[in-house]
Structure formats: structure tokens, C-alpha cells
Design a protein around this motif. Structure first.
Motif, mmCIF file in Angstrom:
data_model
loop_
_atom_site.group_PDB
_atom_site.id
_atom_site.type_symbol
_atom_site.label_atom_id
_atom_site.label_comp_id
_atom_site.label_asym_id
_atom_site.label_seq_id
_atom_site.Cartn_x
_atom_site.Cartn_y
_atom_site.Cartn_z
ATOM 1 N N SER A 243 35.852 13.225 -10.962
ATOM 2 C CA SER A 243 36.062 12.432 -12.423
ATOM 3 C C SER A 243 34.851 11.789 -12.698
ATOM 4 O O SER A 243 34.456 11.790 -13.863
ATOM 5 N N ALA A 244 34.278 11.196 -11.678
ATOM 6 C CA ALA A 244 33.118 10.475 -11.935
ATOM 7 C C ALA A 244 32.019 11.363 -12.548
ATOM 8 O O ALA A 244 31.085 11.043 -13.220
ATOM 9 N N ARG B 137 40.917 6.348 -18.768
ATOM 10 C CA ARG B 137 40.472 5.390 -17.781
ATOM 11 C C ARG B 137 39.049 5.927 -17.002
ATOM 12 O O ARG B 137 38.221 5.084 -16.788
ATOM 13 N N LYS B 138 39.282 7.136 -16.582
ATOM 14 C CA LYS B 138 38.214 7.684 -15.754
ATOM 15 C C LYS B 138 37.204 8.533 -16.453
ATOM 16 O O LYS B 138 36.183 8.872 -15.778
#
Length: 653
Positions: A534-535, A482-483
Motif C-alpha cells: 500500500s505504501a 488511511r493508507k
């Protein structure tokens, strides 16, 4: 002369030979045959110049050298050489290295997402060329990973004792550690769930007082309709006295139905498995961790012996796409028409992959729907059968008709209080005959507005808010996807690395960060915060995708990333760490001064001090030098430092 086909795994050799027959030699590369050397600055094996990246590749150990020698001899005898390595970036890079090392002038690249006779014959009819964009993306990833690992890991050795840092590894560790800090900081709150039970035996739960104005009642009902609570939970009551008052009120007033809402809803079938969803389902249903799941899936992909010959049972298991080939849709519809015609939708179901999916391959599905788990169970091991069963059922379910659910909401009233019951029955099972993902159904009696009700009893139940749960391995995979942290091929290996580095440990099925993991993550969070974000990691993955899509030259990307981010970031981190962790040869601390631990304060992130104490088994507890009264004690069961439990937790009930 013979024709030579080179695949990756020796487990595929027998399957390919059975399909190809006489006149073919099939050999395996055993994965990568070449790797970056360990020479040059920081032993990187490549040089990052102003305009180019120069890589030096060497055989991958003694096994790589021996494999190359064997493949060169086979290629020298072959009329044609076909490269059938796996259909992903790693497989493309392996084929590229093979072509270079075997000096193939015109290598024939074939890609099979399923190892069946039809798929292999089709691929051989139209061999392609190497996809150099995929190769470039893999080379960039390999260099990125080595840059991070070899530049950042040494910063940890004396500071925390951590063994390594990594582009995907450190971001994943941060996810686990952040959840642990949320758990440590969580303050539980007591509340009460209040309910009534009516004849002949169904429950309704407290939903609040009846509003005075009709328009307010309508607005409140609309809000509750849009946010239906689980049927076993009432509006939270925050004191026992209030819960007692509601129970007494329920017992002293007559009850009647105020409203009944009935509606039929459809629930569409789920998509076939991707790598991530397969690992999640195998973890939840079978108890397999991601590494075990992928190992079994590899066996099913490579093929098993059947009476009709050796055959691959599932398509390629490293994918983020939910789309399937038209041939499978036709197979599934034929199967349903024969065995379950009521479940055959008028039009074939379609599923959309998530945004950002590479979609290089179709979803994970059986290669032949007629090979049901029941018909081939004698040819599979127990764990192979269990995994194949969920792959088969999920894929067939994806092509079925939607399920139809009859939902009922009953609103009752006694005096100034509303109560609510939610029920559901299955009107048409649809796809759930193969993949049941419905919550437990609860049938409610047929009632009408104004009908009087017989109260059997009313009561309340004390509950307590719970901290967010720790991640299981499958749940962590779901979060990584998801990330945008990592790719399908890296999920299992990343989690395996975290366990091998002793950064996380399994307790039951939960991943718990160790003291070393928490300290390492805290240090990286202070000194290289982008690396654990994570971004930031997801943007790096997007950069690799751009290279694979021919939108970005890989050398330009790597040179820019190294110069603009890594070099200055590592320099700043090195200076910070040198100030925080003086060399061991430095003067010892003043007598009586507490030693510093590697564990950060969960509030201010400073390293906690060790306070000697004979009252605790470990011989000391931790105290924050900045946050007043913040102490932490060692939990020998979880092997982590924890804040003291609230006094309410230690009281005798």
C-alpha cells in the motif's frame, strides 16, 4: 442561436434546463466518450517512447460514437458551448476529449460542486479554461492502470487462474488477504474478568493489587487515568484459580471508596462528510455498501423535483475535503439561531482536512439547510431520504457547539485489591442532538473518599481473546483512505471489481478472500511485492497529485516509472512464475506425487500440496511440504482453507 451546455449524466439535464430556461440546449456525454484504443504492443493503445507517450483514442464503443455524433450536431447549431462535466479529474478529461472531438476553439468550462440556481448562475458568469494539469493526471492514471493490468494480468492466467491485477485493485486485495492470514494465525487466549457489585446496583472492576509504596500507587493511578479501559472490562486475570481467589477475597473484606475523580470534558463536533466517511457511516447506520451509497448520493446531487422546481440536494459527493463554503456556514448558523439557539457557538466551527487531501471541492453537505429531511420526505424515495438525513444531520452537527461530558472515576479497595468504576453523564448535548456519536452513558452515585460500601455480590466471567475482525466494505474504504490506496472516486469501484473477479466474497457484511484471491495475492506478493504494498501504491497516487499540481510532467513520470520499475519487475516475475508453474504441456508429475494447490502456506508462503482423503467432503486436504504438521481444511461456509481449530474449541463446555 441556442447556447449548448454539456454535462455528464442525463439525470442532470432536467435540473439544468429548469435553471437555464429558454435559449439553452442541454445534452449529456453519458460519461466518457473516448477511450484508449486496444491496438499496438500488448493492446495498450499507446506507445511509451524515450521522451514522449503517444496515445491513440477511439470512441468508447457504439454508445460513445453515437453520443459524439449527436453532440457534434448540437454543437454545430450552438452559438456557444459550455462544458459542465463533473468537477474532478475524470470530468476534466471528459471535457478535454469533448473539446477536441467537437473541435471547440474556445470551450467554456464551468464547474459546479452543487447543482442549484445560484451555483450554476455564478459559474456561468465566469467560465474558465480547461485545467490541463488535471487532464494530464487523468491520462497518466489511465496509462498506469492499463500498463499494470495488461502487463501483469497475463502472468496470473495460468498460474492461479486469476483474471486480473491492478494498481489499486491488487493493493486492496492484499489488505483483505493480510487480515485473513492474521485471523488464521491467531491463537486465542482464555482470561477472566472479575467484578464486584455495590448497593444500590453499580459495578466496579478488578484493577490489580494495591502497590506497597505510595509513589507506586500514584504512578499506577496516573497510568490508568491515561488509559481508561472500557467500563465492562477488568484487568485481565489469566487463570480461573486466580479469579476464584479474587472473588473470595472480595467477599471476605470490607469495601470502601479510596478516591473519586470528577472532571468535565468537551467533545468537539465531527466534520461534515467526505466520500470515505459518508460510505463508512452509510454502511454502519444504513447497511449500504459503498457502491449503493454513491449511486444514491449521485441522485441527490443531480437533483429531484420539488414544488419550487428541480434542485440538487447535496454538493458533489466525490471529495476528500472537510471544509465547507461560507454560505453554508451562514445558513447553518441562521438555522441554529432560529431553531436551536443554545447550540449556536460564539464562533463558527472549523475543521481541517487530513494531510494529503486534494481539497478540490468542499465537503458533502446539503445545498439548502432549510430543506430538512422532514420537510422533503414526500419527494424522496426511502433510501434517498435515509441517506439525505445523515448528510443533513452530520453537516448541521459540524456547526454546533461542543458537547460537555461529566466523567467520573471511582476507585474502591477491599484488603489488598483495587476496583474501579467509570461513569459518564451528558452535561450539555451540543452537537449530539443532531449526530450522536457518544458511548452509552453510565451514571454513578455521588460518593466521597472513605465512604463504606455495601457489597451485593462478586463474580467473574470467562472470556477469550478474539482475532481481528474481517473488514466490512465501509471499513475497507476507511483503511484504503488511511493508507492512501486509491482516491474517493475509486473506492467503490475497486471493491466491486474484487467481488466481480471472485477474489473476495461477502459473508454477512464481512469481506472474505476466496481461495483464488489468496492464491493470487500470494503469487503477486512473491513475484511483484511492490505492487501489493500500500505504501508503494500511495507513492504512485502522490505522483499523480504532483502532476495535477503542475509539479511533474506526466509523460516524464510515466516513462520513468515504466522503465525503472515495471519493465524489470515484470521480467523477474515472469521468470519466477515460469519456474514455479511449468506449462501444462510439461510432463505430468510422477505417479504418487501429491498435486500442488494454489493456496500458499500461511507461514513460509510455499504452495501447499493436495493430500487425498476420503474422510473430508472435498476429497483432499492441504499440507505444507516444508512446515512440519501444517495442514489446512476446507471451510464450506466461508469458502476458504483454514487451519484446524484448537482442541479447546472442540471440547464440550
Amino acid at each position: 442561436m441556442m447556447r449548448l451546455l454539456i454535462c455528464e449524466s442525463p439525470g442532470k439535464i432536467k435540473t439544468f434546463k429548469g435553471i437555464l430556461g429558454a435559449g439553452w440546449d442541454v445534452q449529456a456525454s453519458l460519461g466518457h466518450v473516448m477511450e484508449l484504443a486496444n491496438d499496438g504492443a500488448d493492446h495498450l493503445g499507446f506507445d511509451v517512447g524515450a521522451e514522449a507517450v503517444t496515445c491513440r483514442y477511439v470512441p468508447r464503443g457504439e454508445r460513445g460514437a453515437a453520443t459524439l455524433k449527436k453532440l457534434r450536431a448540437a454543437a454545430a447549431k450552438a452559438q456557444e458551448v459550455y462544458l459542465a462535466t463533473d468537477p474532478d479529474r475524470e470530468g476534466e478529461a471528459i471535457a478535454w476529449h469533448l473539446a477536441r472531438e467537437l473541435r471547440l476553439k474556445s470551450p467554456r468550462r464551468i464547474r459546479c460542486t452543487q447543482i442549484t440556481e445560484g451555483a450554476v448562475r455564478t459559474a456561468l458568469q465566469s467560465p474558465g479554461r480547461l485545467d490541463l494539469d488535471l487532464v494530464s493526471a487523468q491520462r497518466a492514471r489511465q496509462c498506469l492502470d492499463k500498463l499494470v493490468g495488461y502487463k501483469v494480468s497475463p502472468l496470473l492466467w495460468n498460474a492461479t487462474g486469476g483474471k486480473s491485477a491492478g494498481r489499486v485493485q491488487s493493493a486492496t486485495l492484499h489488505l483483505v488477504c493480510e487480515r485473513e492470514r492474521e485471523i488464521v494465525a491467531f491463537v486465542p487466549v482464555d482470561y477472566w474478568s472479575v467484578w464486584v457489585e455495590y448497593a444500590p446496583g453499580w459495578r466496579a472492576y478488578y484493577q490489580g493489587d494495591v502497590p506497597e509504596r505510595p509513589e507506586a500507587t500514584e504512578a499506577a493511578d496516573d497510568a490508568k487515568s491515561n488509559q481508561e479501559a472500557p467500563p465492562a472490562e477488568s484487568t485481565r486475570v489469566l487463570s480461573e484459580a486466580e479469579a476464584d481467589r479474587l472473588v473470595a477475597l472480595a467477599r471476605s473484606h470490607p469495601h470502601a471508596v479510596e478516591g473519586v475523580e470528577r472532571r468535565t470534558v468537551t467533545k468537539n463536533p465531527p466534520a461534515p462528510f467526505t466520500t470515505s466517511t459518508l460510505q463508512q457511516a452509510a454502511g454502519a447506520l444504513l447497511g449500504y455498501n459503498p457502491e449503493r451509497t454513491m449511486g444514491i448520493a449521485q441522485q441527490l446531487y443531480e437533483g429531484i423535483d420539488l414544488p419550487t422546481g428541480r434542485k440538487g440536494l447535496i454538493t458533489y459527493m466525490r471529495t476528500d475535503s472537510v471544509e465547507v463554503a461560507p454560505e453554508f456556514i451562514e445558513q447553518a448558523r441562521t438555522y441554529l439561531q432560529t431553531h436551536d439557539p443554545d447550540n449556536l457557538p460564539a464562533r463558527s466551527a472549523t475543521h481541517r482536512s487530513r494531510a494529503g487531501a486534494q481539497q478540490a471541492h468542499e465537503a458533502i453537505r446539503p445545498t439548502d439547510v432549510s430543506l430538512t429531511p422532514r420537510t422533503i420526505r414526500a419527494h424522496l424515495s426511502e433510501e434517498q431520504l435515509r441517506l439525505y438525513d445523515i448528510v443533513w444531520r452530520r453537516a448541521v452537527a459540524s456547526q454546533c457547539a461542543p458537547a460537555r461530558l461529566a466523567k467520573t472515576k471511582i476507585l474502591t479497595r477491599c484488603g489488598p485489591v483495587h476496583w474501579q468504576a467509570l461513569g459518564m453523564t451528558v452535561a450539555f448535548a451540543g452537537y449530539t442532538r443532531y449526530w450522536n456519536d457518544l458511548e452509552a452513558a453510565l451514571a454513578l452515585p455521588a460518593l466521597e473518599a472513605g465512604q463504606r460500601l455495601e457489597l451485593l455480590r462478586s463474580a467473574h466471567e470467562k472470556k477469550r481473546t478474539q482475532p481481528p475482525p474481517r473488514y466490512s466494505e465501509p471499513k475497507l474504504v476507511q483503511l484504503m483512505e488511511r493508507k492512501g490506496v486509491g482516491r474517493p472516486s475509486t473506492y467503490a469501484s475497486t471493491i466491486k471489481t474484487l467481488k466481480e473477479r471472485a477474489y473476495v466474497a461477502l459473508q454477512g457484511r464481512a469481506l472474505v478472500p476466496t481461495e483464488l484471491g489468496l492464491a493470487t495475492d500470494a503469487l503477486l506478493g512473491r513475484t511483484l511485492p511492490e505492487l501489493v504494498d500500500s505504501a508503494f501504491t500511495a507513492r504512485m497516487e502522490a505522483g499523480l497529485d504532483a502532476i495535477a499540481a503542475s509539479r511533474e510532467p506526466w509523460e516524464k513520470y510515466l516513462i520513468g516509472w515504466n522503465a525503472d520499475y515495471l519493465v524489470p519487475a515484470v521480467a523477474r516475475a515472469r521468470a519466477t512464475i515460469a519456474a514455479e508453474f511449468p506449462k501444462r504441456s510439461a510432463a505430468p508429475p510422477t505417479a504418487g506425487a501429491p498435486a500442488t494447490s494454489r493456496t500458499p502456506c500461511p507461514h513460509c508462503r510455499r504452495l501447499l500440496s493436495k493430500v487425498p482423503s476420503k474422510k473430508v467432503k472435498r476429497g483432499y486436504f492441504l499440507k505444507c511440504p516444508a512446515c512440519a504438521d501444517l495442514v489446512m481444511f476446507w471451510n464450506p461456509w466461508h469458502k476458504i482453507w483454514e487451519l484446524p481449530k484448537p482442541k479447546t474449541d472442540r471440547q464440550t463446555p
